[in-house]
Design a protein around this motif. Sequence first.
Motif, PDB file in Angstrom:
ATOM      1  N   UNK A 316       0.809  -2.204  44.342  1.00 36.44           N
ATOM      2  CA  UNK A 316       1.959  -2.638  43.551  1.00 36.44           C
ATOM      3  C   UNK A 316       2.965  -1.501  43.386  1.00 36.44           C
ATOM      4  N   UNK A 317       2.464  -0.307  43.093  1.00 35.33           N
ATOM      5  CA  UNK A 317       3.354   0.844  42.909  1.00 35.33           C
ATOM      6  C   UNK A 317       4.043   1.224  44.223  1.00 35.33           C
ATOM      7  N   UNK A 318       3.292   1.191  45.321  1.00 38.31           N
ATOM      8  CA  UNK A 318       3.888   1.514  46.618  1.00 38.31           C
ATOM      9  C   UNK A 318       4.943   0.480  46.984  1.00 38.31           C
ATOM     10  N   UNK A 319       4.669  -0.788  46.720  1.00 37.98           N
ATOM     11  CA  UNK A 319       5.618  -1.860  47.021  1.00 37.98           C
ATOM     12  C   UNK A 319       6.928  -1.637  46.258  1.00 37.98           C
ATOM     13  N   UNK A 320       6.839  -1.292  44.995  1.00 33.07           N
ATOM     14  CA  UNK A 320       8.048  -1.046  44.198  1.00 33.07           C
ATOM     15  C   UNK A 320       8.851   0.109  44.765  1.00 33.07           C
ATOM     16  N   UNK A 321       8.154   1.151  45.176  1.00 30.92           N
ATOM     17  CA  UNK A 321       8.839   2.319  45.748  1.00 30.92           C
ATOM     18  C   UNK A 321       9.527   1.970  47.065  1.00 30.92           C
ATOM     19  N   UNK A 322       8.832   1.247  47.901  1.00 32.41           N
ATOM     20  CA  UNK A 322       9.402   0.932  49.208  1.00 32.41           C
ATOM     21  C   UNK A 322      10.603  -0.015  49.080  1.00 32.41           C
ATOM     22  N   UNK A 323      10.507  -0.994  48.214  1.00 34.09           N
ATOM     23  CA  UNK A 323      11.645  -1.897  48.026  1.00 34.09           C
ATOM     24  C   UNK A 323      12.822  -1.197  47.362  1.00 34.09           C
ATOM     25  N   UNK A 324      12.540  -0.171  46.576  1.00 34.12           N
ATOM     26  CA  UNK A 324      13.617   0.586  45.928  1.00 34.12           C
ATOM     27  C   UNK A 324      14.453   1.376  46.943  1.00 34.12           C
ATOM     28  N   UNK A 325      13.913   1.589  48.141  1.00 35.78           N
ATOM     29  CA  UNK A 325      14.665   2.294  49.181  1.00 35.78           C
ATOM     30  C   UNK A 325      15.767   1.413  49.772  1.00 35.78           C
ATOM     31  N   UNK A 374       6.705   8.283  50.743  1.00 31.01           N
ATOM     32  CA  UNK A 374       6.447   7.770  49.394  1.00 31.01           C
ATOM     33  C   UNK A 374       5.003   7.994  48.972  1.00 31.01           C
ATOM     34  N   UNK A 375       4.062   7.883  49.900  1.00 31.59           N
ATOM     35  CA  UNK A 375       2.664   8.152  49.564  1.00 31.59           C
ATOM     36  C   UNK A 375       2.457   9.615  49.181  1.00 31.59           C
ATOM     37  N   UNK A 376       3.178  10.529  49.832  1.00 28.29           N
ATOM     38  CA  UNK A 376       3.072  11.953  49.490  1.00 28.29           C
ATOM     39  C   UNK A 376       3.565  12.208  48.066  1.00 28.29           C
ATOM     40  N   UNK A 377       4.570  11.465  47.635  1.00 25.00           N
ATOM     41  CA  UNK A 377       5.059  11.595  46.258  1.00 25.00           C
ATOM     42  C   UNK A 377       4.053  11.016  45.266  1.00 25.00           C
TER      43      UNK A 377
END
Length: 440
Positions: A316-325, A374-377
Motif C-alpha cells: 500500500x505504501x509503495x503504491x502511494x509513492x509510485x502513483x505520487x510520481x 522508492x524502495x531505497x527511500x
Amino acid sequence: MRKSFNIHITAARLLAIIFSLLAITSLTANCQSRQEDQASSEKIVSGRKQVVKPGVEVLRDRGFDILKGKRVGLLTNPTGVDSELNSTIDILYAAEDVNLVALYAPEHGVRGDIYAGGAVKDAIDSATGIPVYSVYGKNRKPSQEFLRNVDAVVFDIQDIGCRSYTFVSSMGLMLEACAEAGKEFIVLDRPNPLGGERVEGNLVDEGFYSFVSQFNIPYLYGLTLGELALMLNGEKMLKNGVKGKLTVVPMEGWRRDMIYEDTKLPWVLPSPHIPQIVNAYYYPVSGIMGELGYISEGVGYTLPFQLFVADWIDGKALCERMNALNLPGIRFRTIYETPYYGAKKGKYCSGVQVFITDYSKARLVEIQFLVMQELAKMYPDKKTFEHCDKGRFRMFDIVCGSDYIRKTFSKTYTWASIKDFFEKDEKAFKEKSSKYYLYD
C-alpha cells in the motif's frame, strides 16, 4: 352514374398503384439495407480476422518466387505461422516449388519443445524428417558446415522489440554467417509488438556485448526485424563489417503507430513467460531488474513482468509513492500474492501491479528504476545492489549494455542520476535507423 363509377374506379386504381409503388420501394430499401448491413458485417469480420499480412503470407501469395531453384534453410520457431496458425516449416515443406533442406533452431527449439535457457541440440524434425541444427547452445552462430548444403536461409520469428530478447541475436548472427559463406539471407517480416516509434535506452558499451546485447542498438529499438536486418547490413554492424545478400519480404498493412493488437494477428507465445501479447508490453518494465532476483517481477506468478513484490514490502505504501510520481500513462495498484516459483517462491508477498493506461504517453524501461528508487527511500537497509546477489551484477550490466547504470545508480538510488545516460542515444538512433524504414 357511369361517369361517377369510372371516376371511382380510376381513383381506386391510382391508390393501388401508389400502394404498390410504396411496397416495392420499401422492399427495395430493406434489401439494400440488408446488403449494406451484410457488407458492413463482412468488413468487420474481415477486419477482425486480419489487418496485417505477415511476410510469410506475402511470399506465399507471390508463389514463393524468390525460393525457386534454391536449397532452402529455415530459422524459425513456433511463432513462425500464418494468420491461420499454420507453421512456416509446414508451409515451405508442402510448397511444390520449395526445396526445404535444413532447419535452424533458436532458443526453445523450432517446435518450442525446449524449456527457457535449455540447450538446443541438433536433431531431426519428426514431422518432416528434415535435419535441425542448433543455433542456441555451443553454436549460437551457425558454422560454415551448417550452411554447406543450402543456397539461402529464410528467417521467420516473431520478436518483442527488445534488445535482450535472444531472437534478435540469432537473426543477426545468422545474417553474419550467411554473409561470410556467400549465402542469401531472407527475412519474412513481422510486426514489432511495441510499435515502430518506441525507442528507449542507451547503446552498448565496449566490453558489454553478449547474446543479450549482441548489437549496438538501444534496449527498445523501434524497428521490425526486417528493418533491423537492413540496418545491421547497411551500417556494417556485423563482425568485420561484412555485408550479406539480404532480402526482406515486407508485411502488407502494417504501420509504425500500430501495436500488436492493431494487427489482428493471433499471438503465439515466443517464450514461456510471454504467453499473451500484454506480457510483451510489460517485459521492458521489469525485465532488467528481474535479472537480480531482488524481488519478484511476476515471473513465477500469473502476471509475468507486471509486478514488483516481496515479502518485506508494504504494498500500500509503495503504491502511494509510485502513483505520487504521476508517471504519464502509468498507474499502480496494491497487490498480494505468493509466487509459485522463481524469486520469492512460496512467500506471501505484497507490492504493486503496473498498469499501462496510455501506451502512447508511457515510458516503459525507467519504471523499474523508479521502483528501486522508492524502495531505497522506504527501506534504506534493503537497497537493491546491497541486498541482492552480487553474482548477478554481470548479467544485469550486459542486459543494460553498460556497467555505468548500476555503478552510478547505486551511489544515489535516483533515476535522475542515470536518466541522461540512459536516454543519450535515442534521438540519434531514431534518425539513423529511419533510412531503413519499410513502413510509414
